[in-house]
Scaffold this motif. Structure first.
Motif, PDB file in Angstrom:
ATOM      1  N   ASN A   6       1.017  -1.115   0.030  1.00 35.67           N
ATOM      2  CA  ASN A   6       0.095  -0.053  -0.121  1.00 35.67           C
ATOM      3  C   ASN A   6       0.925   1.241  -0.076  1.00 35.67           C
ATOM      4  N   PRO A   7       0.770   2.080  -1.039  1.00 36.90           N
ATOM      5  CA  PRO A   7       1.919   3.186  -1.299  1.00 36.90           C
ATOM      6  C   PRO A   7       2.042   4.131   0.072  1.00 36.90           C
ATOM      7  N   SER A   8       0.607   4.380   0.717  1.00 34.68           N
ATOM      8  CA  SER A   8       0.720   5.201   1.933  1.00 34.68           C
ATOM      9  C   SER A   8       1.658   4.728   3.092  1.00 34.68           C
ATOM     10  N   ILE A   9       1.253   3.543   3.140  1.00 36.28           N
ATOM     11  CA  ILE A   9       1.913   2.884   4.487  1.00 36.28           C
ATOM     12  C   ILE A   9       3.489   2.594   3.996  1.00 36.28           C
ATOM     13  N   VAL A  10       3.773   2.224   2.910  1.00 37.89           N
ATOM     14  CA  VAL A  10       5.218   2.058   2.526  1.00 37.89           C
ATOM     15  C   VAL A  10       5.827   3.538   2.694  1.00 37.89           C
ATOM     16  N   LYS A  11       5.300   4.468   2.228  1.00 36.09           N
ATOM     17  CA  LYS A  11       5.582   5.627   2.349  1.00 36.09           C
ATOM     18  C   LYS A  11       5.695   6.264   3.911  1.00 36.09           C
ATOM     19  N   ALA A  12       4.789   5.816   4.763  1.00 35.57           N
ATOM     20  CA  ALA A  12       4.880   6.035   6.222  1.00 35.57           C
ATOM     21  C   ALA A  12       6.260   5.492   6.966  1.00 35.57           C
ATOM     22  N   THR A  13       6.748   4.456   6.422  1.00 31.33           N
ATOM     23  CA  THR A  13       7.829   3.724   6.926  1.00 31.33           C
ATOM     24  C   THR A  13       9.161   4.509   6.509  1.00 31.33           C
ATOM     25  N   ALA A  14       9.069   5.393   5.492  1.00 38.78           N
ATOM     26  CA  ALA A  14      10.018   6.279   4.936  1.00 38.78           C
ATOM     27  C   ALA A  14      11.102   5.369   4.699  1.00 38.78           C
ATOM     28  N   PRO A  15      11.172   4.353   3.889  1.00 40.35           N
ATOM     29  CA  PRO A  15      12.303   3.692   3.147  1.00 40.35           C
ATOM     30  C   PRO A  15      13.098   4.738   2.523  1.00 40.35           C
TER      31      PRO A  15
END
Length: 74
Positions: A6-15
């Motif tokens: 999920n792009p928003s979840i991946v973004k929230a993890t800030a890889p």
């Protein structure tokens, strides 16, 4: 059996690098499991370009998730 992103979840993890992150996920789950990566573009042409980049940057076994919007249906 596999992993979906999920792009928003991946973004929230800030890889630091999205594609490096998704390649690490692929390494963890292996090639026998499915990996689904969603585009974030809003128009058809950009979605197609992004889908090609996802396949190039991660691997050609990734399932590219397309939103069910007017542009996505195109």
């Amino acid at each position: 059996v596999g992993v979906t992103s999920n792009p928003s979840i991946v973004k929230a993890t800030a890889p630091e690098n999205f594609f490096d992150h998704m390649r690490k996920v692929r390494d963890i789950i292996g090639t026998d499991r499915s990996l689904h990566v969603q585009v974030i573009s809003k128009n058809c042409d950009e979605m197609v370009n992004e889908a090609h980049r996802i396949l190039k940057e991660i691997d050609n076994r990734v399932y590219v998730k397309i939103p069910v919007s007017y542009e996505g249906i195109k």
